[in-house]
Design an enzyme around this catalytic site. Structure first.
Site, short mmCIF file in Angstrom:
data_model
loop_
_atom_site.label_atom_id
_atom_site.label_comp_id
_atom_site.label_asym_id
_atom_site.label_seq_id
_atom_site.Cartn_x
_atom_site.Cartn_y
_atom_site.Cartn_z
N ASP A 1 0.82 -1.21 0.00
CA ASP A 1 0.00 0.00 0.00
C ASP A 1 0.85 1.27 0.00
OD1 ASP A 1 -2.65 1.34 0.40
OD2 ASP A 1 -1.73 1.95 2.28
N GLU B 1 1.14 -0.53 -5.13
CA GLU B 1 0.16 0.53 -5.37
C GLU B 1 0.97 1.83 -5.44
OE1 GLU B 1 -3.27 3.38 -3.72
OE2 GLU B 1 -1.75 2.49 -2.43
#
Length: 636
Positions: free
Chosen positions: A315, A368
């Site tokens: 993330d 990401e």
């Protein structure tokens, strides 16, 4: 009451690796471990608190008093406190009471390495070990084929707390219930992988799991650790890979968490310009501290090792890469070269990926990452960060922006839908329609589609069809696959009741059909990260808002020809150039009646003509439905 017995699981070699930031199995040493010492059963505790003056284990076994079980500090300057407590065992609750060096600071912290945590809002750690017997040996043997870059990779993103609710009991499904219902659904839909939003223990439901306090513990909201293992096992037994969202970018300031762990900046960077995230009001790891690097890499390895997961979606990588991320002038300090790159974080990510792939070469790490940083999915030895894949955020933004436009205006924005092919092969891209695109006022994916009801659903079918034909792997968030009307709400189940309506059922059937097409046609995945796997037929028909291209695999006879019509105007005799003479057959039509389309524009067996078109010597006329994608293959 028995006192703490001096004991250690650490060898001198362990300590040297830890100090050097090269110990990647710290979970085998730190935390609580049920063991037997001199014939006495109990629990060994160890915690890193380098600034502490005193550390005690407090718990339900000593009335949460800090006088009974004070840990011993190691003599080697490692900052590790440890010891064996007789009589403590599985299920006992505990924390560390830490006396810090600054003005008598005292903290009560959960164990950073705890294998189980209390159900929030309670915050204690739980002594836990399990003897779960895995049944996924067959999957692990063939996992390298399922996870390969030249294999189909279609991901269903799930938030376990809101995928489906037991409405009568006002609760989410348990890990056991998910192992039955989620597994069956994903298999029926044809997705190859499930990506779970963070399952590591987190205190605050509205964070969706992205504010982690228990990095080594699956959340207790849905059951015990071994029950989560059972869920993973069942997915594997059904040939479905498991990807976990992993959050090494920041952590919350909750009192029982990692922040100011011993009264000093242990895990977070001491400089607020590098150690505090203004957007998320959270703390940022100190990637330059060796022991912190070991903690994080050990955590990544832990989920791959103990929970058999098949990949990690990392993330907020962009926030790690740049010192000025979400900061104004004067709020950040350049690196030693006067640049805005966070060299310590970059080094950490490179080391992470090297270790993950060295230990588990058949998994994938997925970044990401939302910027144009070069080489995110390039191997470290070639100067990259070493991820297996990267989310294609540019494709997502351009595509959703294009589809939100009334079709009458799309002819002026043809570049929005074709531009992605100018950089599609610069990284190993995954095309994401994730949870972030259906919250915070953005509307659902269906809610972005313009026009009346027929146009909205036809647009959605076209969007998904275009996505599955575009080079790259795929990711779709729960509810998108049947055309959720409303934005995602983590407190509620997705709107399963919509499947009583044919138009929503048609979207669901379409996604199932696209997964079947994607996984059965080698041309759609064998070269999905290579420009050898794609060839334009025509990207310049802006007047009709039509694009056409070829997806190519290892075998020319398996190539797939794709035509997309982005307006509601059908074309009975639309001519496209073909690479060679022959006959082509329709293999997919998003306007099919099966998907609640019109079904009025079907193509039978078509024979190429010796008519030059699109700079090719032969061509064919096709029936091109409104707001639809049609795919063809050559027939014998």
């Amino acid at each position: 009451m028995a006192r703490v017995t001096p004991y250690s699981l650490f060898t001198e070699f362990d300590i040297n690796l830890f100090k050097a930031g090269k110990h990647y199995r710290l979970y085998e040493k730190f935390g609580s471990h049920s063991i037997t010492v001199d014939g006495i059963t109990g629990t060994y505790f160890s915690v890193w608190a380098p600034g502490a003056l005193k550390v005690s284990v407090i718990g339900d076994f000593n009335f949460w008093q800090d006088t009974a079980h004070q840990l011993h500090v190691r003599w080697d300057g490692s900052g590790i406190w440890e010891g064996f407590v007789p009589g403590v065992g599985k299920g006992n609750l505990y924390k560390y009471k830490i006396y810090g060096p600054n003005n008598g600071t005292v903290t009560e912290k959960a164990d950073p390495y705890a294998r189980r945590c209390e159900h929030p809002p309670k915050t204690a750690s739980v002594v836990w070990d399990d003897d779960y017997k895995w049944n996924d040996a067959a999957w692990l043997t063939k996992r390298k084929d399922h996870n390969a870059l030249q294999a189909p990779f279609s991901v269903y993103e799930v938030h376990l707390g809101s995928w489906k609710k037991k409405v009568s009991e006002n609760r989410a499904l348990s890990y056991f219930e998910l192992a039955e219902e989620l597994v069956a659904y994903v298999k029926e839909m044809g997705f190859t992988h499930v990506e779970m939003m963070p399952v590591m223990e987190y205190p605050f439901d509205p964070s969706w799991g992205y504010q982690v306090t228990g990095y080594f513990a699956p959340t207790s909201r849905f059951g015990y650790p071994e029950e989560f293992k059972y869920l993973v096992d069942e997915l594997h037994k059904n040939d479905i890979g498991v990807i976990l969202d992993w959050v090494p970018s920041h952590f919350p300031e909750d009192d029982h968490g990692l922040g100011l762990f011993d009264g000093t900046h242990v895990y977070e960077h001491p400089d607020k310009r590098k150690g505090y995230h203004p957007d998320w009001k959270s703390l940022i790891f100190n990637y330059g501290r060796n022991e912190v690097r070991s903690f994080l890499i050990s955590n990544a390895i832990f989920w791959l090792d103990h929970y058999h997961v098949d990949g990690l979606r990392v993330d907020a990588v962009a926030s790690m890469l740049y010192l000025d991320y979400s900061r104004n002038e004067g709020e950040w300090e350049p690196n030693i070269y006067g640049e805005n790159k966070n060299l310590e974080a970059i080094s950490f990510l490179e080391e992470l990926n090297k270790e993950v792939y060295a230990s588990f070469p058949d998994v994938q790490t997925i970044a990401e990452e939302s910027t144009a940083y070069q080489g995110v999915s390039k191997p470290v030895f070639l100067g990259g960060l070493g991820f297996g894949m990267k989310w294609m955020m540019g494709w997502m933004h351009d595509t959703l922006q294009y589809f939100a436009k009334d079709p009458i205006h799309r002819s002026y924005h043809q570049n929005n839908i074709t531009f992605s092919m100018t950089y599609a092969f610069t990284e190993n891209f995954m095309l994401p329609l994730s949870h972030d695109e259906v919250v915070h006022g953005k509307r659902s994916i269906l809610g972005r589609m313009p026009g009346d009801e027929w146009q909205r659903f036809a647009n959605l079918r076209l969007l998904y069809s275009y996505m599955f034909m575009h080079p790259g792997t795929k990711l779709m968030f729960q509810g998108d696959e049947f055309g959720q009307n409303d934005e995602w709400d983590f407190q509620k189940s997705i709107d399963w009741h919509l499947l009583q309506y044919d138009v929503h059922k048609g979207i669901q059937k379409l996604v199932k059909g696209l997964n079947r097409l994607y996984t059965s046609e080698p041309a759609l995945y064998q070269k999905q990260f290579s420009n050898e796997g794609f060839e334009w037929i025509d990207y310049g028909d802006a007047e009709n808002s039509v694009i056409s291209f070829i997806r190519k695999g290892d075998c020319q006879e398996e190539n797939v020809i794709v035509v997309c019509n982005f307006t509601p105007t059908p074309h009975e005799h639309y001519r496209i150039g073909l690479p060679v003479m022959g006959r082509i057959s329709e293999i997919f039509n998003s306007d099919s009646e099966v998907y609640s389309g019109t079904g009025a524009y079907k193509n039978g067996l078509l024979v190429a003509e010796k008519v030059a078109w699109h700079h090719r010597e032969c061509s064919v006329k096709i029936k091109l439905p409104p707001l639809a994608m049609v795919a063809f293959k050559y027939s014998d």
